[in-house]
Design an enzyme around this catalytic site. Structure first.
Site, PDB file in Angstrom:
ATOM      1  N   ASP A   1       0.993  -1.307   0.005  1.00 37.06           N
ATOM      2  CA  ASP A   1       0.043  -0.069   0.245  1.00 37.06           C
ATOM      3  C   ASP A   1       0.859   1.316  -0.125  1.00 37.06           C
ATOM      4  O   ASP A   1       1.599   1.470   0.964  1.00 37.06           O
ATOM      5  CB  ASP A   1      -0.810   0.185   1.451  1.00 37.06           C
ATOM      6  CG  ASP A   1      -1.943   1.022   1.425  1.00 37.06           C
ATOM      7  OD1 ASP A   1      -1.607   2.113   0.591  1.00 37.06           O
ATOM      8  OD2 ASP A   1      -2.875   0.977   2.029  1.00 37.06           O
ATOM      9  N   HIS A   2       0.895   2.080  -1.213  1.00 34.84           N
ATOM     10  CA  HIS A   2       2.075   3.067  -1.227  1.00 34.84           C
ATOM     11  C   HIS A   2       1.681   4.092  -0.260  1.00 34.84           C
ATOM     12  O   HIS A   2       2.654   4.765   0.047  1.00 34.84           O
ATOM     13  CB  HIS A   2       2.002   3.713  -2.673  1.00 34.84           C
ATOM     14  CG  HIS A   2       0.431   4.345  -2.979  1.00 34.84           C
ATOM     15  ND1 HIS A   2      -0.441   3.596  -3.766  1.00 34.84           N
ATOM     16  CD2 HIS A   2       0.020   5.263  -2.726  1.00 34.84           C
ATOM     17  CE1 HIS A   2      -1.504   4.489  -3.900  1.00 34.84           C
ATOM     18  NE2 HIS A   2      -1.213   5.559  -3.241  1.00 34.84           N
TER      19      HIS A   2
ATOM     20  N   HIS B   1      -5.989   2.579   3.029  1.00 37.57           N
ATOM     21  CA  HIS B   1      -5.005   3.759   3.536  1.00 37.57           C
ATOM     22  C   HIS B   1      -5.252   4.032   5.004  1.00 37.57           C
ATOM     23  O   HIS B   1      -4.598   3.890   5.804  1.00 37.57           O
ATOM     24  CB  HIS B   1      -5.290   4.850   2.734  1.00 37.57           C
ATOM     25  CG  HIS B   1      -4.806   4.656   1.214  1.00 37.57           C
ATOM     26  ND1 HIS B   1      -3.910   3.824   0.834  1.00 37.57           N
ATOM     27  CD2 HIS B   1      -5.288   5.321   0.201  1.00 37.57           C
ATOM     28  CE1 HIS B   1      -3.662   3.759  -0.617  1.00 37.57           C
ATOM     29  NE2 HIS B   1      -4.361   4.833  -0.857  1.00 37.57           N
TER      30      HIS B   1
END
Length: 442
Positions: free
Chosen positions: A272-273, A335
Protein backbone atom coordinates in the site's frame (compact mmCIF):
# COMPACT_ATOMS: atom_id res chain seq x y z
CA UNK A 1 -22.01 -7.05 -3.52
CA UNK A 2 -19.13 -9.48 -3.44
CA UNK A 3 -17.69 -10.45 -6.81
CA UNK A 4 -17.08 -14.18 -7.17
CA UNK A 5 -14.13 -14.92 -9.35
CA UNK A 6 -14.22 -17.45 -12.12
CA UNK A 7 -11.36 -19.96 -12.39
CA UNK A 8 -8.32 -17.69 -12.35
CA UNK A 9 -9.36 -15.80 -15.48
CA UNK A 10 -8.94 -12.17 -14.57
CA UNK A 11 -10.60 -10.87 -17.70
CA UNK A 12 -14.15 -11.35 -16.41
CA UNK A 13 -13.81 -10.39 -12.78
CA UNK A 14 -13.21 -7.20 -10.90
CA UNK A 15 -11.37 -6.85 -7.63
CA UNK A 16 -10.96 -4.15 -5.07
CA UNK A 17 -9.37 -3.30 -1.72
CA UNK A 18 -7.39 -5.88 0.12
CA UNK A 19 -8.54 -8.20 2.85
CA UNK A 20 -6.49 -7.85 5.98
CA UNK A 21 -6.49 -11.58 6.35
CA UNK A 22 -3.75 -11.51 3.75
CA UNK A 23 -0.29 -10.27 4.56
CA UNK A 24 -0.07 -6.52 4.83
CA UNK A 25 3.35 -5.46 3.59
CA UNK A 26 5.09 -2.20 4.37
CA UNK A 27 6.45 0.01 1.64
CA UNK A 28 9.82 -1.05 3.05
CA UNK A 29 9.43 -4.23 1.02
CA UNK A 30 9.62 -2.12 -2.13
CA UNK A 31 13.28 -1.61 -1.22
CA UNK A 32 14.13 -4.91 0.44
CA UNK A 33 12.74 -7.13 -2.29
CA UNK A 34 15.50 -6.10 -4.70
CA UNK A 35 18.11 -7.75 -2.55
CA UNK A 36 18.98 -11.41 -2.21
CA UNK A 37 18.23 -13.16 1.07
CA UNK A 38 16.56 -10.11 2.55
CA UNK A 39 14.57 -11.96 5.20
CA UNK A 40 17.43 -12.94 7.46
CA UNK A 41 19.25 -9.64 7.33
CA UNK A 42 16.36 -7.27 7.95
CA UNK A 43 15.10 -8.66 11.23
CA UNK A 44 16.25 -6.67 14.20
CA UNK A 45 15.15 -6.85 17.78
CA UNK A 46 13.84 -3.66 19.32
CA UNK A 47 16.69 -1.79 20.93
CA UNK A 48 16.43 0.49 23.96
CA UNK A 49 14.31 3.52 23.20
CA UNK A 50 17.20 5.85 22.49
CA UNK A 51 18.31 3.47 19.71
CA UNK A 52 14.81 3.12 18.20
CA UNK A 53 15.08 5.84 15.58
CA UNK A 54 13.24 6.16 12.28
CA UNK A 55 14.21 8.28 9.32
CA UNK A 56 12.19 10.11 6.71
CA UNK A 57 12.57 9.75 2.96
CA UNK A 58 15.18 12.51 2.91
CA UNK A 59 17.42 10.65 5.32
CA UNK A 60 16.94 13.01 8.29
CA UNK A 61 15.44 12.00 11.66
CA UNK A 62 11.70 12.41 11.66
CA UNK A 63 10.04 15.16 13.65
CA UNK A 64 7.96 13.23 16.14
CA UNK A 65 5.54 16.16 16.52
CA UNK A 66 5.02 16.75 12.82
CA UNK A 67 1.67 15.10 12.44
CA UNK A 68 0.22 16.36 9.16
CA UNK A 69 0.91 15.29 5.61
CA UNK A 70 -0.51 16.83 2.46
CA UNK A 71 2.10 16.11 -0.20
CA UNK A 72 2.21 13.45 -2.88
CA UNK A 73 5.65 12.08 -2.16
CA UNK A 74 6.22 8.39 -1.63
CA UNK A 75 8.56 7.81 1.28
CA UNK A 76 11.49 5.49 1.32
CA UNK A 77 11.37 3.37 4.46
CA UNK A 78 9.15 3.20 7.47
CA UNK A 79 11.70 1.61 9.69
CA UNK A 80 15.42 2.04 9.42
CA UNK A 81 16.93 -1.38 8.65
CA UNK A 82 19.67 -2.51 10.98
CA UNK A 83 22.79 -3.72 9.31
CA UNK A 84 25.97 -2.49 10.85
CA UNK A 85 25.47 0.42 13.14
CA UNK A 86 24.44 3.45 11.08
CA UNK A 87 24.68 1.72 7.71
CA UNK A 88 22.16 0.92 4.99
CA UNK A 89 22.89 -2.43 3.32
CA UNK A 90 22.21 -1.52 -0.28
CA UNK A 91 24.28 -4.26 -1.89
CA UNK A 92 25.90 -7.45 -0.78
CA UNK A 93 28.44 -9.75 -2.35
CA UNK A 94 25.73 -12.07 -3.64
CA UNK A 95 24.42 -9.36 -5.96
CA UNK A 96 27.76 -8.21 -7.33
CA UNK A 97 27.79 -8.80 -11.09
CA UNK A 98 24.00 -9.09 -11.36
CA UNK A 99 21.62 -6.68 -13.07
CA UNK A 100 18.28 -5.53 -11.70
CA UNK A 101 15.53 -5.10 -14.29
CA UNK A 102 12.44 -3.27 -13.04
CA UNK A 103 9.36 -3.43 -15.29
CA UNK A 104 6.53 -1.04 -14.48
CA UNK A 105 3.43 -2.65 -15.98
CA UNK A 106 0.90 0.08 -16.70
CA UNK A 107 3.62 2.68 -17.20
CA UNK A 108 1.34 5.17 -18.96
CA UNK A 109 -1.12 5.31 -16.04
CA UNK A 110 -1.63 7.95 -13.40
CA UNK A 111 -0.16 5.94 -10.51
CA UNK A 112 3.02 5.17 -12.45
CA UNK A 113 3.57 8.79 -13.48
CA UNK A 114 2.79 10.39 -10.12
CA UNK A 115 4.12 7.80 -7.69
CA UNK A 116 6.17 4.90 -9.03
CA UNK A 117 8.68 6.59 -11.33
CA UNK A 118 9.31 9.46 -8.86
CA UNK A 119 9.80 6.88 -6.09
CA UNK A 120 12.27 4.91 -8.21
CA UNK A 121 14.18 8.09 -8.95
CA UNK A 122 14.24 8.98 -5.24
CA UNK A 123 15.70 5.56 -4.46
CA UNK A 124 18.28 6.00 -7.20
CA UNK A 125 19.20 9.50 -6.03
CA UNK A 126 19.81 8.29 -2.50
CA UNK A 127 21.85 5.25 -3.69
CA UNK A 128 19.24 2.72 -2.55
CA UNK A 129 19.22 0.83 -5.84
CA UNK A 130 21.96 -1.50 -7.12
CA UNK A 131 24.58 0.19 -9.26
CA UNK A 132 23.54 -1.76 -12.35
CA UNK A 133 19.81 -1.51 -13.04
CA UNK A 134 17.35 -0.64 -15.79
CA UNK A 135 13.69 0.39 -15.77
CA UNK A 136 11.26 -0.74 -18.46
CA UNK A 137 7.78 0.68 -18.93
CA UNK A 138 5.15 -1.68 -20.32
CA UNK A 139 1.64 -0.63 -21.37
CA UNK A 140 -0.80 -0.74 -24.27
CA UNK A 141 -0.09 2.87 -25.23
CA UNK A 142 2.20 3.23 -28.25
CA UNK A 143 5.27 5.13 -27.12
CA UNK A 144 9.00 5.39 -27.82
CA UNK A 145 11.77 5.35 -25.23
CA UNK A 146 12.19 9.12 -25.62
CA UNK A 147 8.47 9.75 -25.21
CA UNK A 148 8.47 7.73 -21.98
CA UNK A 149 11.44 9.71 -20.67
CA UNK A 150 9.74 12.99 -21.52
CA UNK A 151 6.55 11.88 -19.77
CA UNK A 152 8.16 10.81 -16.51
CA UNK A 153 10.67 13.68 -16.43
CA UNK A 154 7.76 16.04 -15.68
CA UNK A 155 7.16 14.36 -12.32
CA UNK A 156 10.72 13.76 -11.11
CA UNK A 157 11.85 15.97 -8.26
CA UNK A 158 14.79 16.02 -5.86
CA UNK A 159 13.03 15.78 -2.54
CA UNK A 160 16.15 16.05 -0.40
CA UNK A 161 18.37 18.86 0.85
CA UNK A 162 21.42 18.27 -1.33
CA UNK A 163 20.31 19.23 -4.82
CA UNK A 164 23.55 20.35 -6.43
CA UNK A 165 23.71 17.46 -8.89
CA UNK A 166 19.97 16.94 -9.29
CA UNK A 167 19.83 17.51 -13.05
CA UNK A 168 22.77 15.19 -13.66
CA UNK A 169 21.11 12.48 -11.60
CA UNK A 170 17.87 12.90 -13.51
CA UNK A 171 19.65 12.54 -16.84
CA UNK A 172 21.47 9.43 -15.64
CA UNK A 173 18.22 7.92 -14.38
CA UNK A 174 16.30 8.68 -17.57
CA UNK A 175 19.01 7.03 -19.67
CA UNK A 176 18.22 3.80 -17.83
CA UNK A 177 14.52 3.99 -18.73
CA UNK A 178 13.08 2.15 -21.74
CA UNK A 179 9.65 1.24 -23.06
CA UNK A 180 7.84 -1.63 -24.73
CA UNK A 181 4.23 -1.55 -25.87
CA UNK A 182 2.04 -4.62 -25.63
CA UNK A 183 -1.21 -6.18 -24.48
CA UNK A 184 -1.47 -7.27 -20.88
CA UNK A 185 -2.80 -10.73 -21.78
CA UNK A 186 -0.41 -11.42 -24.67
CA UNK A 187 2.31 -13.98 -24.04
CA UNK A 188 3.81 -12.97 -27.37
CA UNK A 189 4.22 -9.35 -26.27
CA UNK A 190 5.85 -10.42 -23.00
CA UNK A 191 8.18 -12.68 -24.98
CA UNK A 192 9.19 -9.58 -26.99
CA UNK A 193 9.78 -7.76 -23.69
CA UNK A 194 11.96 -10.66 -22.56
CA UNK A 195 14.13 -10.25 -25.67
CA UNK A 196 14.63 -6.54 -24.94
CA UNK A 197 15.45 -7.25 -21.32
CA UNK A 198 18.04 -9.83 -22.31
CA UNK A 199 19.65 -7.33 -24.70
CA UNK A 200 20.10 -4.86 -21.84
CA UNK A 201 21.21 -7.55 -19.39
CA UNK A 202 23.91 -8.66 -21.85
CA UNK A 203 24.21 -12.21 -20.55
CA UNK A 204 24.68 -11.22 -16.91
CA UNK A 205 22.77 -12.69 -14.00
CA UNK A 206 19.40 -10.94 -14.06
CA UNK A 207 16.99 -10.22 -11.22
CA UNK A 208 13.60 -9.11 -12.50
CA UNK A 209 10.96 -7.11 -10.65
CA UNK A 210 7.48 -6.48 -12.08
CA UNK A 211 5.44 -3.65 -10.56
CA UNK A 212 1.74 -4.08 -11.41
CA UNK A 213 0.36 -0.55 -11.79
CA UNK A 214 -2.78 -1.83 -13.47
CA UNK A 215 -6.46 -2.52 -12.67
CA UNK A 216 -6.76 -5.58 -10.42
CA UNK A 217 -8.96 -7.45 -12.88
CA UNK A 218 -5.90 -8.09 -15.08
CA UNK A 219 -3.41 -9.03 -12.35
CA UNK A 220 -3.60 -12.73 -13.16
CA UNK A 221 -3.23 -12.25 -16.93
CA UNK A 222 -0.07 -10.20 -16.46
CA UNK A 223 1.42 -12.57 -13.89
CA UNK A 224 0.72 -15.53 -16.16
CA UNK A 225 2.36 -13.90 -19.19
CA UNK A 226 5.32 -12.52 -17.22
CA UNK A 227 5.91 -15.81 -15.43
CA UNK A 228 5.75 -17.94 -18.55
CA UNK A 229 7.53 -15.62 -20.99
CA UNK A 230 9.59 -12.99 -19.16
CA UNK A 231 10.91 -14.59 -15.97
CA UNK A 232 14.59 -14.48 -15.16
CA UNK A 233 16.42 -17.64 -16.15
CA UNK A 234 19.38 -17.24 -13.78
CA UNK A 235 18.19 -14.93 -10.98
CA UNK A 236 15.01 -14.14 -9.07
CA UNK A 237 11.65 -12.91 -10.37
CA UNK A 238 9.33 -10.96 -8.07
CA UNK A 239 6.02 -9.14 -8.44
CA UNK A 240 4.70 -6.10 -6.58
CA UNK A 241 0.90 -5.99 -6.36
CA UNK A 242 -0.71 -2.69 -5.40
CA UNK A 243 -4.05 -2.41 -3.65
CA UNK A 244 -6.89 -3.12 -4.30
CA UNK A 245 -6.28 -6.81 -3.73
CA UNK A 246 -9.70 -8.42 -3.98
CA UNK A 247 -13.12 -7.01 -3.26
CA UNK A 248 -13.66 -8.94 -0.06
CA UNK A 249 -12.10 -11.79 1.89
CA UNK A 250 -13.32 -14.47 -0.51
CA UNK A 251 -12.21 -12.72 -3.71
CA UNK A 252 -8.87 -11.82 -2.15
CA UNK A 253 -8.24 -15.45 -1.24
CA UNK A 254 -9.21 -16.53 -4.75
CA UNK A 255 -6.85 -13.98 -6.30
CA UNK A 256 -4.03 -15.27 -4.12
CA UNK A 257 -4.80 -18.83 -5.19
CA UNK A 258 -4.67 -17.81 -8.87
CA UNK A 259 -1.38 -15.94 -8.48
CA UNK A 260 0.17 -18.93 -6.73
CA UNK A 261 -0.37 -21.01 -9.84
CA UNK A 262 2.51 -19.02 -11.34
CA UNK A 263 4.42 -17.62 -8.35
CA UNK A 264 5.56 -18.76 -4.94
CA UNK A 265 4.39 -16.74 -1.95
CA UNK A 266 7.85 -15.24 -1.39
CA UNK A 267 7.73 -13.83 -4.93
CA UNK A 268 4.55 -11.82 -4.26
CA UNK A 269 4.75 -8.45 -2.50
CA UNK A 270 1.44 -6.81 -1.63
CA UNK A 271 1.92 -3.15 -0.80
CA UNK A 272 0.00 0.00 0.00
CA UNK A 273 1.95 3.04 -1.24
CA UNK A 274 0.21 5.22 1.36
CA UNK A 275 2.40 3.67 4.05
CA UNK A 276 5.38 5.51 2.58
CA UNK A 277 3.98 8.97 3.33
CA UNK A 278 5.78 10.97 5.99
CA UNK A 279 2.49 11.28 7.85
CA UNK A 280 2.66 7.53 8.51
CA UNK A 281 6.40 7.57 9.20
CA UNK A 282 5.96 10.33 11.75
CA UNK A 283 3.11 8.43 13.36
CA UNK A 284 5.43 5.46 13.85
CA UNK A 285 7.92 7.69 15.66
CA UNK A 286 5.23 9.29 17.79
CA UNK A 287 3.82 5.90 18.66
CA UNK A 288 6.99 4.01 19.63
CA UNK A 289 9.93 6.38 20.13
CA UNK A 290 8.49 9.07 22.35
CA UNK A 291 8.72 8.32 26.07
CA UNK A 292 6.42 11.26 26.81
CA UNK A 293 3.47 9.94 24.83
CA UNK A 294 3.74 6.20 25.43
CA UNK A 295 2.33 6.23 29.01
CA UNK A 296 -0.70 8.30 27.94
CA UNK A 297 -1.41 6.41 24.71
CA UNK A 298 -4.65 4.82 25.92
CA UNK A 299 -8.33 5.34 26.70
CA UNK A 300 -7.43 6.92 30.04
CA UNK A 301 -6.07 10.05 28.34
CA UNK A 302 -7.43 10.05 24.76
CA UNK A 303 -11.06 10.98 24.16
CA UNK A 304 -11.14 10.21 20.42
CA UNK A 305 -8.89 9.77 17.38
CA UNK A 306 -9.68 11.33 13.98
CA UNK A 307 -8.18 10.08 10.72
CA UNK A 308 -9.00 12.39 7.81
CA UNK A 309 -8.25 12.11 4.10
CA UNK A 310 -9.49 14.89 1.82
CA UNK A 311 -8.96 15.83 -1.81
CA UNK A 312 -9.96 19.14 -3.35
CA UNK A 313 -10.62 17.62 -6.77
CA UNK A 314 -13.06 15.09 -8.17
CA UNK A 315 -12.55 11.98 -10.26
CA UNK A 316 -11.30 13.97 -13.28
CA UNK A 317 -11.81 11.24 -15.86
CA UNK A 318 -11.12 8.33 -13.47
CA UNK A 319 -14.79 7.88 -12.70
CA UNK A 320 -14.99 4.62 -14.59
CA UNK A 321 -12.51 3.07 -12.16
CA UNK A 322 -13.74 4.85 -9.05
CA UNK A 323 -17.43 4.08 -9.61
CA UNK A 324 -16.78 0.35 -9.23
CA UNK A 325 -15.32 0.78 -5.75
CA UNK A 326 -16.29 4.04 -4.07
CA UNK A 327 -14.49 6.00 -1.39
CA UNK A 328 -14.78 3.31 1.30
CA UNK A 329 -12.99 0.60 -0.65
CA UNK A 330 -10.66 3.04 -2.42
CA UNK A 331 -9.39 4.93 0.66
CA UNK A 332 -10.88 3.93 3.99
CA UNK A 333 -10.60 0.14 3.93
CA UNK A 334 -6.89 0.24 3.11
CA UNK A 335 -5.09 3.59 3.55
CA UNK A 336 -6.91 4.83 6.65
CA UNK A 337 -7.37 1.42 8.22
CA UNK A 338 -3.62 0.88 7.94
CA UNK A 339 -3.00 4.13 9.81
CA UNK A 340 -5.54 3.14 12.47
CA UNK A 341 -3.79 -0.20 12.96
CA UNK A 342 -0.38 1.49 13.27
CA UNK A 343 -1.82 3.99 15.73
CA UNK A 344 -3.54 1.44 17.94
CA UNK A 345 -1.24 -1.59 17.86
CA UNK A 346 1.01 -2.69 20.69
CA UNK A 347 4.80 -2.53 20.40
CA UNK A 348 5.91 -5.35 18.07
CA UNK A 349 8.45 -7.99 19.15
CA UNK A 350 10.81 -6.73 16.42
CA UNK A 351 10.80 -4.45 13.40
CA UNK A 352 10.41 -7.38 11.04
CA UNK A 353 7.44 -6.96 8.71
CA UNK A 354 5.83 -10.15 9.99
CA UNK A 355 5.92 -9.01 13.62
CA UNK A 356 4.48 -5.61 12.72
CA UNK A 357 1.77 -7.27 10.66
CA UNK A 358 0.87 -9.61 13.54
CA UNK A 359 0.28 -6.66 15.87
CA UNK A 360 -1.87 -4.94 13.24
CA UNK A 361 -3.97 -8.08 12.84
CA UNK A 362 -4.58 -8.19 16.60
CA UNK A 363 -6.05 -4.69 16.41
CA UNK A 364 -8.27 -5.55 13.45
CA UNK A 365 -9.54 -8.70 15.15
CA UNK A 366 -10.44 -6.64 18.22
CA UNK A 367 -12.44 -4.17 16.15
CA UNK A 368 -16.19 -4.09 16.75
CA UNK A 369 -18.33 -4.83 13.65
CA UNK A 370 -19.32 -1.55 12.04
CA UNK A 371 -22.95 -0.53 12.52
CA UNK A 372 -24.97 1.30 9.87
CA UNK A 373 -25.92 4.05 12.29
CA UNK A 374 -22.21 4.82 12.76
CA UNK A 375 -21.66 5.55 9.05
CA UNK A 376 -22.46 8.59 6.88
CA UNK A 377 -22.00 8.60 3.10
CA UNK A 378 -22.46 11.25 0.41
CA UNK A 379 -21.71 12.21 -3.17
CA UNK A 380 -20.41 15.57 -4.34
CA UNK A 381 -22.63 17.80 -6.46
CA UNK A 382 -21.79 20.49 -8.99
CA UNK A 383 -21.33 24.05 -7.82
CA UNK A 384 -19.89 27.41 -8.86
CA UNK A 385 -17.25 29.49 -7.15
CA UNK A 386 -16.96 32.93 -8.62
CA UNK A 387 -16.73 32.56 -12.37
CA UNK A 388 -15.53 28.94 -12.19
CA UNK A 389 -17.88 25.97 -12.32
CA UNK A 390 -17.15 22.57 -10.80
CA UNK A 391 -18.95 19.54 -12.23
CA UNK A 392 -20.86 17.00 -10.16
CA UNK A 393 -19.65 13.43 -9.79
CA UNK A 394 -22.29 12.14 -12.21
CA UNK A 395 -21.24 14.81 -14.74
CA UNK A 396 -18.08 12.79 -15.33
CA UNK A 397 -18.67 11.12 -18.72
CA UNK A 398 -17.23 7.84 -17.40
CA UNK A 399 -19.79 7.69 -14.55
CA UNK A 400 -23.37 6.37 -14.99
CA UNK A 401 -26.00 9.10 -14.63
CA UNK A 402 -27.83 7.16 -11.90
CA UNK A 403 -24.71 6.26 -9.89
CA UNK A 404 -25.09 6.13 -6.11
CA UNK A 405 -21.42 5.43 -5.46
CA UNK A 406 -20.29 7.44 -2.40
CA UNK A 407 -17.49 9.97 -2.84
CA UNK A 408 -17.55 10.90 0.86
CA UNK A 409 -17.80 8.69 3.92
CA UNK A 410 -17.41 9.10 7.66
CA UNK A 411 -17.49 6.29 10.20
CA UNK A 412 -16.98 5.72 13.91
CA UNK A 413 -15.03 2.56 14.73
CA UNK A 414 -14.38 0.99 18.12
CA UNK A 415 -11.63 -1.37 19.30
CA UNK A 416 -12.69 -3.68 22.09
CA UNK A 417 -9.47 -4.22 24.00
CA UNK A 418 -8.04 -2.99 27.29
CA UNK A 419 -6.13 -0.07 25.81
CA UNK A 420 -8.86 1.42 23.58
CA UNK A 421 -12.18 0.30 25.05
CA UNK A 422 -14.78 3.05 24.52
CA UNK A 423 -12.55 5.35 22.42
CA UNK A 424 -14.14 6.20 19.04
CA UNK A 425 -11.85 6.22 16.01
CA UNK A 426 -13.46 8.69 13.60
CA UNK A 427 -12.54 8.04 10.01
CA UNK A 428 -13.38 10.51 7.22
CA UNK A 429 -12.52 10.46 3.52
CA UNK A 430 -13.82 12.38 0.53
CA UNK A 431 -13.23 13.83 -2.90
CA UNK A 432 -13.99 17.37 -4.16
CA UNK A 433 -13.84 18.86 -0.66
CA UNK A 434 -12.74 22.38 0.27
CA UNK A 435 -9.19 21.38 1.23
CA UNK A 436 -6.59 18.79 0.32
CA UNK A 437 -4.59 16.95 2.96
CA UNK A 438 -4.13 14.08 5.34
CA UNK A 439 -4.60 14.59 9.05
CA UNK A 440 -4.52 12.54 12.21
CA UNK A 441 -5.87 14.24 15.32
CA UNK A 442 -5.89 13.02 18.89
Amino acid sequence: MAAHLSPCSSSSASFTPSSFKNKTTHFTKFITLIREGHSSRWVSQIRPRNRFQLKSSNGHPLNALSFHGDGNSVGQEQFEPRGKEGTFPVLDSKNVGSKLSITVVGASGDLAKKKIFPALFALYYEDCLPEDFIVFGFARTKMTDEELRTMISRTLTCRIDKRANCEDKMDQFLKRCFYHSGLYNSEENFAELDIKLKEKEAGRKSNRLFYLSIPPNIFVDVVRCASLRASSENGWTRVIVEKPFGRDSESSAELTRCLKQYLAEDQIFRIDHYLGKELVENLSVLRFSNLVFEPVWSRNYIRNVQLIFSEDFGTEGRGGYFDKYGIIRDIMQNHLLQILALFAMETPVSLDAEDIRNEKVKVLRSMRPLQLEDVVVGQYKGHSKGSKSFPAYIDDPTVPNDSLTPTFAAAALFIDNARWDGVPFLMKAGKALHTKGDQSSI
